[in-house]
Design a protein around this motif. Structure first.
Motif, PDB file in Angstrom:
ATOM      1  N   ARG A  51      29.358  54.916  33.414  1.00  0.00           N
ATOM      2  CA  ARG A  51      28.704  53.693  33.402  1.00  0.00           C
ATOM      3  C   ARG A  51      28.465  53.188  32.105  1.00  0.00           C
ATOM      4  O   ARG A  51      27.832  54.306  31.158  1.00  0.00           O
ATOM      5  CB  ARG A  51      27.510  53.533  34.034  1.00  0.00           C
ATOM      6  CG  ARG A  51      26.936  52.266  34.214  1.00  0.00           C
ATOM      7  CD  ARG A  51      27.693  51.145  34.883  1.00  0.00           C
ATOM      8  NE  ARG A  51      26.782  50.034  35.562  1.00  0.00           N
ATOM      9  CZ  ARG A  51      26.338  48.941  34.781  1.00  0.00           C
ATOM     10  NH1 ARG A  51      26.676  48.728  33.686  1.00  0.00           N
ATOM     11  NH2 ARG A  51      25.690  48.166  35.605  1.00  0.00           N
ATOM     12  N   GLY A  74      30.398  51.790  42.093  1.00  0.00           N
ATOM     13  CA  GLY A  74      29.513  50.767  42.585  1.00  0.00           C
ATOM     14  C   GLY A  74      30.191  49.591  42.670  1.00  0.00           C
ATOM     15  O   GLY A  74      29.657  48.415  43.233  1.00  0.00           O
ATOM     16  N   PHE A  75      31.629  49.237  41.976  1.00  0.00           N
ATOM     17  CA  PHE A  75      32.161  47.959  41.731  1.00  0.00           C
ATOM     18  C   PHE A  75      33.454  47.854  42.248  1.00  0.00           C
ATOM     19  O   PHE A  75      34.432  47.178  42.356  1.00  0.00           O
ATOM     20  CB  PHE A  75      32.190  47.550  40.411  1.00  0.00           C
ATOM     21  CG  PHE A  75      30.850  47.057  39.748  1.00  0.00           C
ATOM     22  CD1 PHE A  75      30.400  45.799  39.919  1.00  0.00           C
ATOM     23  CD2 PHE A  75      29.973  48.211  39.444  1.00  0.00           C
ATOM     24  CE1 PHE A  75      29.125  45.541  39.210  1.00  0.00           C
ATOM     25  CE2 PHE A  75      28.587  47.897  39.034  1.00  0.00           C
ATOM     26  CZ  PHE A  75      28.272  46.566  39.075  1.00  0.00           C
ATOM     27  N   ASP A 133      34.842  46.880  45.034  1.00  0.00           N
ATOM     28  CA  ASP A 133      35.012  45.710  45.806  1.00  0.00           C
ATOM     29  C   ASP A 133      35.050  44.553  44.842  1.00  0.00           C
ATOM     30  O   ASP A 133      35.207  43.202  45.496  1.00  0.00           O
ATOM     31  CB  ASP A 133      34.146  45.282  47.039  1.00  0.00           C
ATOM     32  CG  ASP A 133      34.553  46.549  48.138  1.00  0.00           C
ATOM     33  OD1 ASP A 133      35.609  46.825  48.220  1.00  0.00           O
ATOM     34  OD2 ASP A 133      33.653  46.868  48.863  1.00  0.00           O
ATOM     35  N   ARG A 141      33.158  39.185  31.471  1.00  0.00           N
ATOM     36  CA  ARG A 141      32.981  38.453  32.755  1.00  0.00           C
ATOM     37  C   ARG A 141      34.004  39.457  33.450  1.00  0.00           C
ATOM     38  O   ARG A 141      35.348  39.329  33.373  1.00  0.00           O
ATOM     39  CB  ARG A 141      33.723  37.296  32.714  1.00  0.00           C
ATOM     40  CG  ARG A 141      32.530  36.008  32.222  1.00  0.00           C
ATOM     41  CD  ARG A 141      32.953  34.799  32.717  1.00  0.00           C
ATOM     42  NE  ARG A 141      32.033  33.866  32.139  1.00  0.00           N
ATOM     43  CZ  ARG A 141      32.062  32.817  30.911  1.00  0.00           C
ATOM     44  NH1 ARG A 141      32.954  32.793  30.298  1.00  0.00           N
ATOM     45  NH2 ARG A 141      31.202  32.091  30.714  1.00  0.00           N
ATOM     46  N   GLU A 142      33.558  40.393  33.986  1.00  0.00           N
ATOM     47  CA  GLU A 142      34.495  41.617  34.663  1.00  0.00           C
ATOM     48  C   GLU A 142      35.479  41.119  35.618  1.00  0.00           C
ATOM     49  O   GLU A 142      36.534  41.561  35.813  1.00  0.00           O
ATOM     50  CB  GLU A 142      33.566  42.742  35.033  1.00  0.00           C
ATOM     51  CG  GLU A 142      32.651  42.165  36.549  1.00  0.00           C
ATOM     52  CD  GLU A 142      31.404  41.428  36.363  1.00  0.00           C
ATOM     53  OE1 GLU A 142      30.962  41.156  35.131  1.00  0.00           O
ATOM     54  OE2 GLU A 142      30.526  41.468  37.137  1.00  0.00           O
ATOM     55  N   LEU A 156      33.403  48.539  33.611  1.00  0.00           N
ATOM     56  CA  LEU A 156      32.509  47.251  33.061  1.00  0.00           C
ATOM     57  C   LEU A 156      32.170  47.841  31.781  1.00  0.00           C
ATOM     58  O   LEU A 156      32.199  48.891  31.171  1.00  0.00           O
ATOM     59  CB  LEU A 156      31.061  47.700  33.835  1.00  0.00           C
ATOM     60  CG  LEU A 156      30.851  47.201  35.160  1.00  0.00           C
ATOM     61  CD1 LEU A 156      29.516  47.541  35.806  1.00  0.00           C
ATOM     62  CD2 LEU A 156      30.937  45.603  35.001  1.00  0.00           C
ATOM     63  N   PHE A 157      31.695  46.587  30.956  1.00  0.00           N
ATOM     64  CA  PHE A 157      31.697  46.725  29.403  1.00  0.00           C
ATOM     65  C   PHE A 157      32.683  47.080  28.659  1.00  0.00           C
ATOM     66  O   PHE A 157      32.345  47.587  27.454  1.00  0.00           O
ATOM     67  CB  PHE A 157      30.167  47.326  29.033  1.00  0.00           C
ATOM     68  CG  PHE A 157      29.221  46.385  29.907  1.00  0.00           C
ATOM     69  CD1 PHE A 157      28.794  45.262  29.442  1.00  0.00           C
ATOM     70  CD2 PHE A 157      28.712  46.955  31.084  1.00  0.00           C
ATOM     71  CE1 PHE A 157      27.819  44.381  30.176  1.00  0.00           C
ATOM     72  CE2 PHE A 157      27.543  46.194  31.740  1.00  0.00           C
ATOM     73  CZ  PHE A 157      27.200  44.892  31.188  1.00  0.00           C
ATOM     74  N   PRO A 177      42.754  47.466  49.497  1.00  0.00           N
ATOM     75  CA  PRO A 177      41.491  47.969  49.198  1.00  0.00           C
ATOM     76  C   PRO A 177      41.672  49.756  49.173  1.00  0.00           C
ATOM     77  O   PRO A 177      40.791  50.120  48.414  1.00  0.00           O
ATOM     78  CB  PRO A 177      40.799  47.410  50.349  1.00  0.00           C
ATOM     79  CG  PRO A 177      41.538  46.324  50.928  1.00  0.00           C
ATOM     80  CD  PRO A 177      43.147  46.512  50.413  1.00  0.00           C
ATOM     81  N   PHE A 229      37.854  42.134  44.979  1.00  0.00           N
ATOM     82  CA  PHE A 229      37.879  41.093  46.271  1.00  0.00           C
ATOM     83  C   PHE A 229      36.811  40.271  46.606  1.00  0.00           C
ATOM     84  O   PHE A 229      37.050  39.150  46.995  1.00  0.00           O
ATOM     85  CB  PHE A 229      38.045  42.091  47.244  1.00  0.00           C
ATOM     86  CG  PHE A 229      39.074  43.242  47.411  1.00  0.00           C
ATOM     87  CD1 PHE A 229      40.335  42.971  47.141  1.00  0.00           C
ATOM     88  CD2 PHE A 229      38.665  44.674  47.126  1.00  0.00           C
ATOM     89  CE1 PHE A 229      41.273  44.032  47.034  1.00  0.00           C
ATOM     90  CE2 PHE A 229      39.635  45.803  47.007  1.00  0.00           C
ATOM     91  CZ  PHE A 229      40.977  45.294  47.019  1.00  0.00           C
ATOM     92  N   ILE A 230      35.928  40.311  46.131  1.00  0.00           N
ATOM     93  CA  ILE A 230      34.703  39.518  46.276  1.00  0.00           C
ATOM     94  C   ILE A 230      34.864  38.417  45.242  1.00  0.00           C
ATOM     95  O   ILE A 230      34.625  36.932  45.534  1.00  0.00           O
ATOM     96  CB  ILE A 230      33.121  40.281  45.583  1.00  0.00           C
ATOM     97  CG1 ILE A 230      32.712  41.283  46.720  1.00  0.00           C
ATOM     98  CG2 ILE A 230      32.268  39.098  45.800  1.00  0.00           C
ATOM     99  CD1 ILE A 230      31.589  41.992  46.255  1.00  0.00           C
ATOM    100  N   GLY A 231      35.354  38.629  44.050  1.00  0.00           N
ATOM    101  CA  GLY A 231      35.775  37.551  42.928  1.00  0.00           C
ATOM    102  C   GLY A 231      34.371  36.790  42.553  1.00  0.00           C
ATOM    103  O   GLY A 231      33.425  37.324  42.361  1.00  0.00           O
ATOM    104  N   ARG A 232      34.565  35.513  42.623  1.00  0.00           N
ATOM    105  CA  ARG A 232      33.160  34.714  42.394  1.00  0.00           C
ATOM    106  C   ARG A 232      32.365  34.249  43.587  1.00  0.00           C
ATOM    107  O   ARG A 232      31.700  33.032  43.606  1.00  0.00           O
ATOM    108  CB  ARG A 232      33.608  33.673  41.664  1.00  0.00           C
ATOM    109  CG  ARG A 232      34.189  33.814  40.213  1.00  0.00           C
ATOM    110  CD  ARG A 232      33.713  34.660  39.205  1.00  0.00           C
ATOM    111  NE  ARG A 232      32.360  34.191  38.846  1.00  0.00           N
ATOM    112  CZ  ARG A 232      32.016  33.576  37.790  1.00  0.00           C
ATOM    113  NH1 ARG A 232      32.972  33.219  36.926  1.00  0.00           N
ATOM    114  NH2 ARG A 232      30.706  33.121  37.456  1.00  0.00           N
ATOM    115  N   GLN A 233      32.902  34.703  44.860  1.00  0.00           N
ATOM    116  CA  GLN A 233      32.292  34.752  46.004  1.00  0.00           C
ATOM    117  C   GLN A 233      32.378  33.271  46.410  1.00  0.00           C
ATOM    118  O   GLN A 233      31.614  32.768  47.472  1.00  0.00           O
ATOM    119  CB  GLN A 233      30.783  35.000  46.058  1.00  0.00           C
ATOM    120  CG  GLN A 233      29.785  33.995  45.385  1.00  0.00           C
ATOM    121  CD  GLN A 233      28.519  34.704  45.773  1.00  0.00           C
ATOM    122  OE1 GLN A 233      28.107  35.596  46.191  1.00  0.00           O
ATOM    123  NE2 GLN A 233      27.474  33.835  45.060  1.00  0.00           N
TER     124      GLN A 233
END
Lengths: 652, 516
Positions: free
Chosen positions: A121, A83-84, A86, A191-192, A157-158, A112, A89-93
């Motif tokens: 998860r 689910g993550f 990308d 902060r992933e 994540l986590f 990519p 690549f998105i970073g902090r948008q």
């Protein structure tokens, strides 16, 4: 014998500390394609004549940095939670520039197609809502093998809560022959995006660093260490595992060296000012080297501790021009190394260095020890073109260029001081080699800083800092939501882990431990790091008051990260004293030249090497040495201290 | 003053604003100001003309320039007074943006004004985060026409008390307002230092010259645009109350080195919240023009002297009291940029990009979190595709044009709110095709773990971001509400109740493509 080596863009500097404490310096041209060859050459020049065994060699390495800048790292894959795929690549948008329609497309370190999503998860509480199966691990290994990547970053994540999924996956990947960096081993904080980015950079440079260190180690004996970005040093094994800690180590050696010399001279509060060809680094030093965990390389955030350095895009090579509205502007475009300033013989356009030549502020005879010819006529022609366009005199325009570039640096220095809650007027301006000494006195006067501090032999400050850098191991872990008891356990676990790492590298004695926590008011997102000792909460309120101007001792706080720093001190380097002399500095005068300070003044040129302790250099004066020049304005004077530092008391 | 000194004084004035910004950021309470940097600081001359500004958010750029002169003229703040305002009909933009302004005197003479504007995440109103689907301005929160927050150096405590009583988070508001005033003091000190160092006369000349200079650079940039009249029209999807589309039309007249934007033909004001106050309209036009300047250009009052803007009072782009405006600042502003760029493209076919996502995708979720035993209110905006450029593809998954605020990390979100992020990815293939592709949008899917209410204020769900020169439009955005595996398409602007386990899937628009 102990050796410090600083690999710069132009020169590789060496400091040798002999068994009796005497210092020897050496300098060879850098070899950017393989920095180790300049190191080995410099050692080859000196070792035979010094006839001493090498106890220790510490060096600052730009290998990892250059691999990122030039995109010459390993082909890197990335394994992330399903689910993550990308999120990296998105970073902090956010976009890098607000009004730039032509903002370039980023060139990511990972393609990519080389990202693989992992079915697993976890939640903030650490429980697995979705287990990681062996079959899934085998599938992920298979996909990455098929993609043909060499190095893999694993960031789930986590994982800062519990890295077990990352570790299981990493184990299988290592077995399959990949170089692997997991996000939790690189930076175990929440902060992933920032954690992933740090892990990706580590994975990207690890194989390059590994090959480089192997090559160098084959040719060296004795204790061998690498400079870290946090101002400390690390053993080669750690540098191989966590090369991301060397990415911003370039300027760290200089600040570490400045720290030592500033303390020795009794001026522990200063702002360093290191002006190069295209940019200028400034760092605030309030009794100790300031470290931050917020930095970036090529727009990619890194969450490892680094010396807090701010870079301004103006240097000696910055180009001066008239813009569309008729204002004189300097930079950000630069003449670079090629063609360089007009006075170097190839460029045509006026730069800051050309303005200084026009104003008679560089000594042609002494520039780089006379190795490089300065073409003053070319500088005058280049600045003259601008003067003609403006209908102003050559000198006014040249002085204008210097003032414009100074005003930009002044603005930057003000902001870094205010941001850190300080008044710039309480600090000295400590200027490194190169072009800085030409601007420092003006700059300090504009900022109302009381003095300019020019260390003895600024060219070797970095090499000295590198050599004196203690072995440091920084560890951290996010502890959001944990009880105080649990946090104590985390601190103890971090210390155990750090001691193990150090022991593996042969450092098990004299380890000093610093325990710290990042605290914030509940609900806020700004943390302050304080020492974890009795009354640490009061310490937090006090720091909050100082840095942010207010605090609330009643408000609930929360702990975000636990931090442990382990320090193994290295033997200190004694800075030798120089020969004493009286106030009269005339013995060091090597000539005079006409120099512009709102009018032409006959200005003596002093040779730095001939100055004696106690000498007072009356302005106007030019103090010349191999790689740098210091300018002292009329009405001011510089005093030489026992270690050869020049201290200019600044008058407004 | 000559060319040599322009940049020096520019650096001095800019540093006043930067230091105000640092002081505000340092001493403020709320994450919205501290971390997202949703604020800006400005210096004005004694006539209220903008001299310098540190803006992190483009929507503040023009609106601040526009605000001060009128406020100063009407309210005459004296030394020691601080004015406060957020009224979109008197100097403001939308209610969460609160501005404070003060005068600075030296030796009894006025040397300038200072102001800063910060987005407060709660200023009351009928919905969490003060972003409701509203029909009247008063549903959106408290409204302040310019009023004294300080008078002769003393706080207007009764006003502060009243503000505290109107909002959900009084401590935070109080702290942020005091931080805004502290920042004014920082700026005041620096301005007085500069006046002390260079003399008042020289500082006034420098301000005058910098305005003239910025006007020259602006005229040079506009002069490079071929003369002519360029017309473009686009639409808003709806307003949350009535179905759309609502047309926004602009005629850009370029005549030598001057430019006029006329919004004649734009739809009249609407019942819902997408009405746009004039300062926001001005900001959006200024943003588009600012993009034609050099990246490092000095921007002040003079930059926009050659720009004239005409809009019919009471139209969608010149809202009148008591129209609702919560979405004007965040959504309509984006469409105004699309329209002005669409027109400018005809004049500058090799510079202007195709339409970007054209929305900020506002998501506000609030309720009672029984897992943590507290109320919560969450607000975020989501990036999307940037329009393809004449010479390059558009960026994917970024905030475009009028905003540039960061996302909240999933690991922070799940730590603090009863949510789980299920997917956060690039919406591949959503950028419009063409010689150059539009950037792709984002897919963000969240599961809520408790029952709560959710407000969406989004655009480009019905009408796609345009392509240019034969490039295809970007894909429209979609809002999906997923309950027990069944997915329901939501409208662009809705208020919905979510049950535990429900998912919200926001798919943001792609940018338009460029070239066939």
């Amino acid at each position: 014998m102990r050796i410090g080596v600083d690999v710069g863009g132009t020169f590789t500097d060496f400091v040798f500390v002999l068994a009796d404490g005497a210092l020897r310096y050496h300098k060879v041209p850098s070899t950017p394609s393989d920095p180790s060859s300049a190191i080995l050459r410099g050692l080859g020049d000196m070792l035979p004549s010094l006839c001493e065994d090498v106890e220790a060699l510490v060096h600052g390495s730009t290998v990892a940095t250059n691999a990122v800048l030039e995109r010459k790292g390993a082909r890197t894959g990335l394994a992330v939670t399903r689910g993550f795929g990308d999120a990296f690549f998105i970073g902090r948008q956010i976009r890098p520039s607000l009004y730039d329609l032509d903002v370039p497309l980023p060139v990511p370190l990972v393609a990519p197609a080389d990202v693989v999503e992992v079915q697993e998860r976890r939640t903030p509480a650490g429980a697995g809502t979705d287990a990681l199966t062996d079959a899934e691990i085998a599938r992920v290994v298979g996909v990455l093998r098929e993609r043909g990547v060499d190095s893999v970053a694993v960031s789930l994540l986590f994982s800062y809560v519990d890295p077990i999924h990352e570790e299981r996956l990493a184990g299988a990947l290592r077995e399959a022959g990949f170089s692997v960096s997991t996000s939790a081993e690189v930076v175990r904080e929440y902060r992933e995006y920032e954690r992933t980015s740090t892990a990706v950079v580590n994975a990207y440079v690890a194989p390059v660093m590994d090959a480089y260190l192997r090559r160098l180690q084959e040719s060296l004996t004795g204790d061998f260490r690498i400079m870290q970005s946090n101002g400390g040093s690390m053993a080669p094994g750690e540098a191989r595992r966590l090369p991301v800690h060397t990415i911003l180590s370039g300027p760290a050696g200089g600040v570490a060296g400045a720290s030592k010399i500033g303390h020795l001279a009794g001026h522990p509060r200063f702002i360093t000012f290191d002006m190069g060809g295209t940019s200028c680094d400034v760092a605030l030093h309030d009794h100790r080297v300031s470290v931050t965990s917020e930095s970036s390389v090529e727009g990619l955030p890194l969450r490892v501790p680094v010396v807090d350095i701010h870079t301004v895009g103006a240097g000696g090579g910055s180009l001066a021009r008239l813009d569309a509205g008729g204002a004189l502007v300097v930079g950000p475009q630069s003449a670079g190394a090629d063609p360089g300033p007009a006075c170097y013989g190839r460029g045509e356009l006026p730069t800051v260095t050309d303005a200084n030549v026009v104003l008679g502020r560089l000594s042609e005879k002494h520039f780089l020890g006379g190795r490089m010819q300065l073409h003053a006529d070319r500088a005058r022609r280049a600045v003259g073109t601008l003067a003609d366009a403006m209908g102003a005199s050559l000198e006014d325009v040249a002085a204008g260029i210097v003032r414009v570039v100074n005003s930009g640096m002044e603005r930057a220095i003000r902001v870094i001081s205010v941001e850190r809650g300080h008044d710039v007027r309480d600090f000295s301006l400590l200027c490194f080699g190169g072009a800085g000494g030409l601007h420092a006195v003006d700059l300090a006067a504009g900022l109302e800083m009381p003095r300019v501090f020019v260390p003895g032999s600024p060219g070797t400050l970095s090499a000295l800092g590198v050599l004196g850098a203690d072995v440091i191991k920084d560890l951290s872990r996010t502890v959001l939501g944990l009880s105080l008891d649990a946090i104590e356990e985390v601190l103890a676990a971090l210390e155990r882990e750090g001691r193990q790492v150090l022991a593996r590298e042969g450092f098990s004695r004299d380890v000093r431990v610093e325990r710290m926590v990042d605290l914030r008011y509940a609900g806020q997102s700004y943390e302050i790091t304080v020492y974890y000792s009795s009354g640490f909460e009061n310490q937090f309120h006090d720091s909050h008051q100082r840095v942010f101007g207010h605090c609330n001792r009643e408000a609930p706080t929360e702990m975000v990260n636990a931090r442990v720093r382990l320090v193994v001190p290295t033997p200190s380097v004694e800075i030798p004293e120089i020969a004493p002399g009286g106030e009269d500095a005339a013995g060091a005068i090597a000539g005079t030249q006409a120099c512009w300070f709102a009018g032409w003044h006959d200005t003596p040129i002093y040779e730095r090497d001939l100055l004696r302790a106690g000498n007072v250099v009356q302005g106007p004066a030019i103090v010349a040495e191999f790689t740098s020049t210091t300018l002292i304005a009329p009405g001011m004077s510089g005093r030489v201290d026992g270690h050869g530092n020049i201290l200019v008391e600044v008058k407004r | 003053m000559n060319a040599l000194e322009l940049e020096i004084f520019n650096n001095l004035f800019a540093s006043i604003c930067e230091e105000m910004g640092v002081a505000l950021c340092r001493s403020s309470f709320s994450p919205n100001i501290k971390e997202r940097k949703d604020f800006s600081c400005a210096l004005f001359d004694p006539a209220g003309r903008l001299i310098a500004q540190a803006a992190h958010i483009p929507v503040h750029l023009g609106s601040m320039a526009y605000a001060a002169a009128g406020v100063v003229e009407k309210f005459h703040p004296g030394e020691g007074d601080v004015l406060i305002f957020n009224d979109p009909y008197e100097g403001g933009t939308h209610l969460p943006d609160i501005t404070v302004l003060c005068a600075v005197e030296h030796g009894g003479r006025r040397v300038g004004y200072l102001a800063n504007r910060a987005h407060h995440s709660d200023i009351g109103g009928i919905a969490a985060a003060s972003m409701p689907i509203s029909k009247h301005i008063d549903e959106e929160g408290l409204r302040l026409a310019p009023t004294s927050l300080m008078e002769g150096g003393r706080w207007n405590e009764s006003l502060l008390e009243w503000i505290r009583g109107q909002v959900r988070t009084p401590e935070e508001r109080d702290g942020d307002l005091r931080a805004q005033v502290a920042a004014l003091h920082t700026g005041r000190q620096r301005l007085l230092e500069i006046v002390g160092r260079y003399g008042e006369a020289r500082v006034q000349v420098a301000m005058e010259d910098l305005i003239a200079y910025a006007e020259r650079t602006s005229r040079a940039a506009i002069g490079a645009v071929p003369d002519g009249t360029y017309v473009f029209e686009d639409v808003l999807d709806d307003d949350g109350i009535d179905p759309g589309p609502f047309a926004i039309k602009a005629a850009v007249h370029v005549n030598g080195d001057a430019l006029k934007v006329d919004f004649a033909g734009t739809a009249p004001g609407v019942r819902g919240n997408v009405n746009c106050p004039m300062p926001v309209t001005v900001s959006s036009v200024y943003y588009a023009i600012r993009c034609l300047f050099e990246k490092s250009a000095i921007v002040n009052h003079g930059s926009f002297a050659p720009v004239e803007i005409d809009a019919v009072e009471g139209s969608l782009v010149r809202a009148v009291y008591p129209s609702a405006v919560a979405g004007g600042n965040v959504e309509t502003s984006q469409r105004i940029v699309d329209v002005v760029f669409g027109a400018l493209h005809q004049a500058l076919p090799t510079r202007i990009p195709a339409a970007s996502q054209g929305t900020m995708n506002n998501v506000a979720i609030g309720g009672f979190d029984f897992l943590r035993g507290r109320n919560f209110a969450y607000y975020e905006t989501i990036g999307g595709g940037m329009g393809a450029r004449p010479h390059a593809d558009g960026l994917s998954a970024v905030h475009t044009h009028m905003t540039n605020t960061m996302n909240t990390p999933a690991e922070a979100l799940e730590q603090h709110y009863p949510f789980r992020v299920v997917q956060y990815s690039i919406r591949r293939g959503s950028g419009g095709t063409g010689r150059h592709r539009g950037g792709d949008g984002i897919v963000r899917e969240m599961e809520v773990l408790v029952g709560c209410e959710c407000t969406l204020i989004t655009e480009r769900r019905l009408y796609a971001p345009y392509g240019l020169n034969g490039g295809r439009p970007g894909k429209r955005g979609r809002n999906l509400h997923i309950r027990k595996g069944r997915s329901e398409e939501l409208g662009p602007k809705v208020h919905v109740l979510l049950e535990p386990g429900d998912r919200l899937r926001i798919m943001t628009p792609g940018g338009g493509g460029f070239g066939g």
